[in-house]
Design an enzyme around this catalytic site. Structure first.
Site, short mmCIF file in Angstrom:
data_model
loop_
_atom_site.label_atom_id
_atom_site.label_comp_id
_atom_site.label_asym_id
_atom_site.label_seq_id
_atom_site.Cartn_x
_atom_site.Cartn_y
_atom_site.Cartn_z
N CYS A 332 56.50 -60.85 30.96
CA CYS A 332 56.58 -61.32 31.71
C CYS A 332 56.69 -62.89 30.96
CB CYS A 332 55.53 -61.60 32.21
SG CYS A 332 55.50 -62.00 34.24
N HIS A 430 56.25 -55.23 34.42
CA HIS A 430 54.88 -54.78 34.00
C HIS A 430 53.96 -53.62 33.90
CE1 HIS A 430 52.92 -58.66 33.71
NE2 HIS A 430 53.46 -58.64 34.58
#
Length: 487
Positions: A332, A430
């Site tokens: 991310c 994630h």
């Protein structure tokens, strides 16, 4: 329907774990249970089944209840991006960015939203277990409160107060809370729990009796230091360990402890691997030479944490690691840092600005548009190992590096990038280490033989163990009576 609120004498006293354990305990006894936290402050978030994001702790508690997570379980989420500023998320969607003082003046306006979400859950459950935030004894924050006694009184939910004996002065914490709460708030407290006790419980019998004598609150039990809690996702970065001594024969994986680190539970599955030595590197400490893998984690303030990387000299350490043949994975915000440039023209994560990235992937990121919050599943582009996870980000990334993706999503899209030699990679998703197949594939280049079970199996077993431990040390019938539960 029945409800009970667990408040604490401070942050990190174990409220989230206790609520998770009680959720599983009452669920295992046949009740339909739902978790609820009026207001949370955390950069560890999860994607709810009904869209949007909630605190990671409430997603775990939903798992404990064997329910899909819902935005109603945490209607107000604050995601700090500086010492005094935070992104405000209401029922899973970004509502703006607030500094601490203006938010304190406005938070009472959110009470109707909070109460509506609570009633939504209560209409569907036999029991709602509510988690407070911080401490109700912080009476300087009492005006307009929606997180502790302000909610409890508005919803008429009885309160159990938790004291953490591991940090000491637990008698003073509980008796002090009794002393500073006003009469109406104090009347909401039906009893207290002691948490994180180590040693012989008989040694604190007189202490518990003294708390009862000074407060008049019922003693509802004392929980030991619960080993199963270490196998559950943590929500606060204060729990991260920073030990850097690698065990013999293990592969060393290091993660720089960014100031605004987010979703660090991505790496919990690595802690459980016998052949992996995982360490979070705090500011003031260089990234260790000889690491097998450096992971750049997610961040709630990517530009600020990129500046921290440079201020700490971690960028130099990282580039030296790559020159020496080391491997890097960005997740991310960490993925964004690996590119050539990051821009935040609207100031979505702090002051507007831009900065050069680390230059390891040929791509650029602009923080703009609506935040993406969605579950993700698919396979690794190389090898086809299956993964499940989720996305929470505002960045839009473009560039030639994306032509060699790390992931292929189930909907046909791709995510991330990986260099031709496979040594530098990153993606927005994630949870890449949760599925056993993906974890094995990602760690295979390090020579690591991984466990065969998905991380979710380990978490579920820990929740059952936690429930059994709480059943043995807490007065469960009394807690049920206080909540108004038929159990």
């Amino acid at each position: 329907m029945a409800a009970l609120m667990i408040q604490g004498c401070g942050s990190d006293v174990g409220k989230s774990v206790l609520v998770a354990g009680l959720c599983r305990l009452f669920t295992n006894r046949g009740l339909k249970v739902a978790p609820f936290k009026p207001q949370n402050m955390s950069n560890n978030a999860a994607v709810a089944a009904d869209g949007g994001e909630i605190g990671r702790a409430q997603a775990l508690q939903a798992t404990a209840c064997r329910l899909p997570p819902s935005v109603h379980m945490n209607p107000v989420l604050l995601k700090p991006h500086s010492d005094q500023g935070a992104q405000l998320v209401v029922r899973g969607r970004v509502e703006g960015h607030w500094r601490a003082a203006p938010y304190q003046a406005r938070k009472a306006e959110l009470l109707p939203v909070v109460l509506e979400s609570f009633e939504h859950l209560r209409a569907q459950a036999d029991l709602v277990l509510v988690e407070g935030a911080g401490s109700p004894a912080e009476i300087n924050l009492r005006a307009g409160d929606i997180a502790n006694m302000g909610f409890a009184r508005a919803a008429q939910v009885p309160v159990v107060l938790v004291g953490d004996i591991d940090r000491g002065h637990v008698i003073a914490a509980l008796v002090g809370a009794h002393a500073v709460l006003d009469a109406a708030d104090r009347a909401m407290v039906a009893g207290f729990l002691i948490n994180k006790f180590r040693g012989d419980p008989a040694l604190f019998t007189e202490g518990r009796a003294e708390i009862v004598r000074r407060t008049g609150w019922a003693d509802l039990g004392m929980a030991p230091w619960l080993a199963a809690a270490r196998r559950l996702p943590a929500e606060d970065a204060v729990v991260l360990e920073s030990g850097l001594a690698a065990a013999s024969g293990r592969r060393r994986i290091v993660v720089p402890l960014l100031r605004s680190i987010a979703n660090f539970d991505d790496f919990d599955p690595l802690r459980a691997e016998p052949e992996v030595d995982l360490a979070f590197v705090p500011p003031g400490t260089p990234l260790p030479a000889g690491a097998d893998l450096i992971i750049l984690p997610g961040s709630k303030a990517t530009l600020a944490d990129l500046a921290l990387m440079r201020a700490e000299g971690w960028d130099i350490d990282l580039l030296a690691h790559v020159r020496q043949g080391g491997r890097v994975l960005g997740v991310c915000g960490g993925f964004q840092m690996l590119g050539r440039r990051i821009a935040d023209p609207q100031g979505l994560e702090g002051p507007p600005g831009e900065a050069a990235g680390l230059g390891l992937l040929d791509m650029e990121t602009v923080l703009s548009g609506e935040k993406i919050t969605r579950p993700a599943a698919g396979v690794l582009a190389e090898g086809g190992a299956a993964f499940t996870g989720y996305e929470i980000h505002m960045g839009r990334t473009t560039g030639p590096a994306l032509q060699r993706p790390l992931l292929r999503l189930a909907d046909g899209a791709t995510d991330g990038a990986v260099t031709a030699d496979g040594r530098v990679a990153g993606a927005y998703v994630h949870g890449l280490f949760d599925a056993a197949s993906a974890r094995a594939a990602l760690l295979a280049p390090l020579g690591v033989r991984t466990r065969a079970e998905d991380h979710a199996v380990r978490v579920d077993a820990a929740l059952d163990e936690l429930a059994e431990a709480l059943a043995a040390c807490l007065d469960i019938p009394a807690l049920a009576r206080i909540a108004g539960s038929p159990l």
